[in-house]
Enzyme design. Structure first.
Site, PDB file in Angstrom:
ATOM      1  N   SER A 100      -7.582  28.139  47.288  1.00 52.05           N
ATOM      2  CA  SER A 100      -7.082  26.891  46.721  1.00 52.05           C
ATOM      3  C   SER A 100      -7.384  25.718  47.632  1.00 52.05           C
ATOM      4  CB  SER A 100      -5.581  27.000  46.447  1.00 52.05           C
ATOM      5  OG  SER A 100      -4.854  27.040  47.660  1.00 52.05           O
TER       6      SER A 100
ATOM      7  N   GLY B 188      -8.223  21.748  43.264  1.00 49.24           N
ATOM      8  CA  GLY B 188      -8.168  22.963  42.455  1.00 49.24           C
ATOM      9  C   GLY B 188      -8.473  24.211  43.253  1.00 49.24           C
TER      10      GLY B 188
ATOM     11  N   GLY C  57       1.203  26.122  46.245  1.00 50.03           N
ATOM     12  CA  GLY C  57       0.535  27.394  46.494  1.00 50.03           C
ATOM     13  C   GLY C  57       1.384  28.581  46.042  1.00 50.03           C
ATOM     14  N   ASP C  58       2.698  28.449  46.164  1.00 51.86           N
ATOM     15  CA  ASP C  58       3.590  29.532  45.721  1.00 51.86           C
ATOM     16  C   ASP C  58       3.585  29.629  44.190  1.00 51.86           C
ATOM     17  OD1 ASP C  58       4.166  29.771  48.428  1.00 51.86           O
ATOM     18  OD2 ASP C  58       5.908  28.444  48.285  1.00 51.86           O
TER      19      ASP C  58
ATOM     20  N   GLY D 213      -5.824  22.290  47.263  1.00 46.57           N
ATOM     21  CA  GLY D 213      -4.945  21.172  46.917  1.00 46.57           C
ATOM     22  C   GLY D 213      -5.360  20.521  45.610  1.00 46.57           C
TER      23      GLY D 213
HETATM   24  N1  LIG Z   1      -2.011  16.811  44.431  1.00 41.75           N
HETATM   25  C1  LIG Z   1      -2.273  17.765  43.546  1.00 41.75           C
HETATM   26  N2  LIG Z   1      -2.590  17.448  42.267  1.00 41.75           N
HETATM   27  C2  LIG Z   1      -2.859  18.399  41.358  1.00 41.75           C
HETATM   28  N3  LIG Z   1      -2.822  19.714  41.628  1.00 41.75           N
HETATM   29  C3  LIG Z   1      -2.526  20.106  42.875  1.00 41.75           C
HETATM   30  C4  LIG Z   1      -2.236  19.165  43.906  1.00 41.75           C
HETATM   31  N4  LIG Z   1      -1.955  19.846  45.043  1.00 41.75           N
HETATM   32  C5  LIG Z   1      -2.063  21.160  44.734  1.00 41.75           C
HETATM   33  N5  LIG Z   1      -2.416  21.319  43.428  1.00 41.75           N
HETATM   34  C6  LIG Z   1      -2.600  22.602  42.721  1.00 41.75           C
HETATM   35  O1  LIG Z   1      -1.931  23.609  43.453  1.00 41.75           O
HETATM   36  C7  LIG Z   1      -2.847  24.613  43.921  1.00 41.75           C
HETATM   37  C8  LIG Z   1      -2.416  25.101  45.292  1.00 41.75           C
HETATM   38  O2  LIG Z   1      -2.350  24.005  46.171  1.00 41.75           O
HETATM   39  P1  LIG Z   1      -2.708  24.101  47.716  1.00 41.75           P
HETATM   40  O3  LIG Z   1      -4.137  24.437  47.893  1.00 41.75           O
HETATM   41  O4  LIG Z   1      -2.209  22.846  48.347  1.00 41.75           O
HETATM   42  O5  LIG Z   1      -1.827  25.357  48.154  1.00 41.75           O
HETATM   43  P2  LIG Z   1      -1.163  25.728  49.566  1.00 41.75           P
HETATM   44  O6  LIG Z   1      -1.802  24.941  50.667  1.00 41.75           O
HETATM   45  O7  LIG Z   1      -1.208  27.197  49.646  1.00 41.75           O
HETATM   46  O8  LIG Z   1       0.341  25.240  49.331  1.00 41.75           O
HETATM   47  P3  LIG Z   1       1.743  25.881  49.859  1.00 41.75           P
HETATM   48  O9  LIG Z   1       2.290  24.833  50.760  1.00 41.75           O
HETATM   49  O10 LIG Z   1       2.579  26.038  48.648  1.00 41.75           O
HETATM   50  O11 LIG Z   1       1.438  27.176  50.534  1.00 41.75           O
HETATM   51  C9  LIG Z   1      -4.213  23.931  43.859  1.00 41.75           C
HETATM   52  O12 LIG Z   1      -5.228  24.911  43.674  1.00 41.75           O
HETATM   53  C10 LIG Z   1      -4.068  22.995  42.665  1.00 41.75           C
HETATM   54  O13 LIG Z   1      -4.300  23.705  41.442  1.00 41.75           O
HETATM   55 MG   LIG Z   2       0.018  28.565  50.571  1.00 44.16          MG
END
Ligand SMILES: Nc1ncnc2c1ncn2[C@@H]1O[C@H](COP(=O)(O)OP(=O)(O)OP(=O)(O)O)[C@@H](O)[C@H]1O
Ligand SMILES: [Mg+2]
Length: 303
Positions: free
Chosen positions: A207, A212, A238-239, A209
């Protein structure tokens, strides 16, 4: 039933302040206390998606009781494994940003961890989610040892815990791109997803953010992104992603459908301030708008 392990549960405390300034005394104008930890957030989103969830967590002390009482109200089946120490506290200070202080958590005795392992594997889960950090005193390969060929297992972990889990050939891993790069050395999201598969994952979702994700699977590779970057609290997106992936696997959804749903569901986490919640209306709105593209691998492009 989807079993979720929250190996290192927490009580999340959120303080709202006007402006966080190091060295200053701050008036806290609102306090929220909530059962947390990544596995807890995944279980909550699964519940919102209408899935039957069994959440396993080692819990001790009065804070452990507080955690259990709160989860009991949510419709999640909690298997609380009694341990000596209470769960950790995570403090989030919110001004226009979120500043987070994560305690490492208590150390578990070997016999306490053995009881957690038994609770996770009996009864045998249909789908198992291993998400978040391990408590102190538990070996780095603890997730690896929980991965069985006959249980569809989703791993959201990082560092040596993720690296060890890959050697046990989990069905799916779902780190963010920084976590994937950290164990693989380098590469963009697509290269990381392929790299995680060659290290042992059946499928990998990486992922990025607001950009996507990339999903590399035995059926193909897809890049998918939300229609727009959403503003809001990204903690827990991410969760929500992990929850959507587990729900999709439980229903044996085809990968393109699963990926579309995972992007909409994770982006819908931005619609709620609290980690572990999604905005179901926003999810429904985004579902038809997810931009998805199948990537042909290098071998295909040469043929
Ligand atoms: N600002 C945003 N706008 C739209 N979609 C988002 C945004 N941030 C995250 N997402 C969606 O959430 C998914 C996971 O986000 P991210 O990659 O930030 O996960 P993470 O870093 O594992 O987060 P976590 O802190 O929950 O562990 C992305 O693949 C996207 O689909
Ligand atoms: Mg995460």
């Amino acid at each position: 039933v989807i079993t979720v392990l929250c190996a290192n549960p927490a009580l999340d405390v959120t303080y709202r302040v006007d402006r966080l300034t190091p060295g200053d005394v701050h008036a806290v104008y609102s306090v929220q206390r909530r059962a947390g930890g990544k596995g807890t957030n995944v279980a909550r989103v699964l519940r919102q998606l209408g899935e039957a969830v069994r959440l396993v967590a080692p819990l001790g002390g009065t804070d452990g009781e507080r955690y259990a009482a709160e989860i009991a109200e949510s419709g999640i089946e909690l298997v609380a494994v009694p341990v000596g120490a209470p769960p950790r506290t995570s403090v989030c200070v919110l001004d226009e940003d979120a500043t987070v202080f994560n305690e490492a958590g208590p150390e578990l005795a070997a016999s306490e961890w053995d009881a957690v392992v038994d609770a996770v594997l009996q009864p045998r889960p249909d789908v198992l989610v291993l998400s978040g950090s391990l408590p102190a005193g538990v070996p780095t390969d603890a997730y690896a040892r929980l991965i069985r060929p006959d249980v569809v297992t989703v791993v959201d972990a990082k560092g040596p815990v993720l690296a060890a889990a890959l050697t046990a050939r989990p069905h799916l891993v779902a780190p963010n791109v920084a976590e994937a790069q950290d164990i693989l050395g380098a590469g963009d999201a697509a290269q990381c997803a392929a790299g995680l598969r060659s290290r042992g994952a059946g499928s990998a979702v990486v992922s990025c953010g607001p950009d996507g994700l990339v999903a590399a699977t035995s059926d193909g590779t897809w890049i998918a992104r939300p229609p727009r970057a959403l503003s809001g609290n990204p903690t827990g997106a991410g969760d929500a992603l992990t929850a959507a992936l587990a729900a999709g696997l439980a229903r044996a959804a085809p990968w393109p459908d699963l990926v579309r749903d995972a992007v909409a569901t994770s982006a819908a986490a931005l619609g709620r301030d609290t980690a572990g919640e999604i905005d179901l209306d926003l999810r429904a709105e985004l579902l038809g708008q997810v931009v998805i593209e199948e990537v042909r691998d290098a071998a295909d492009q040469h043929s």
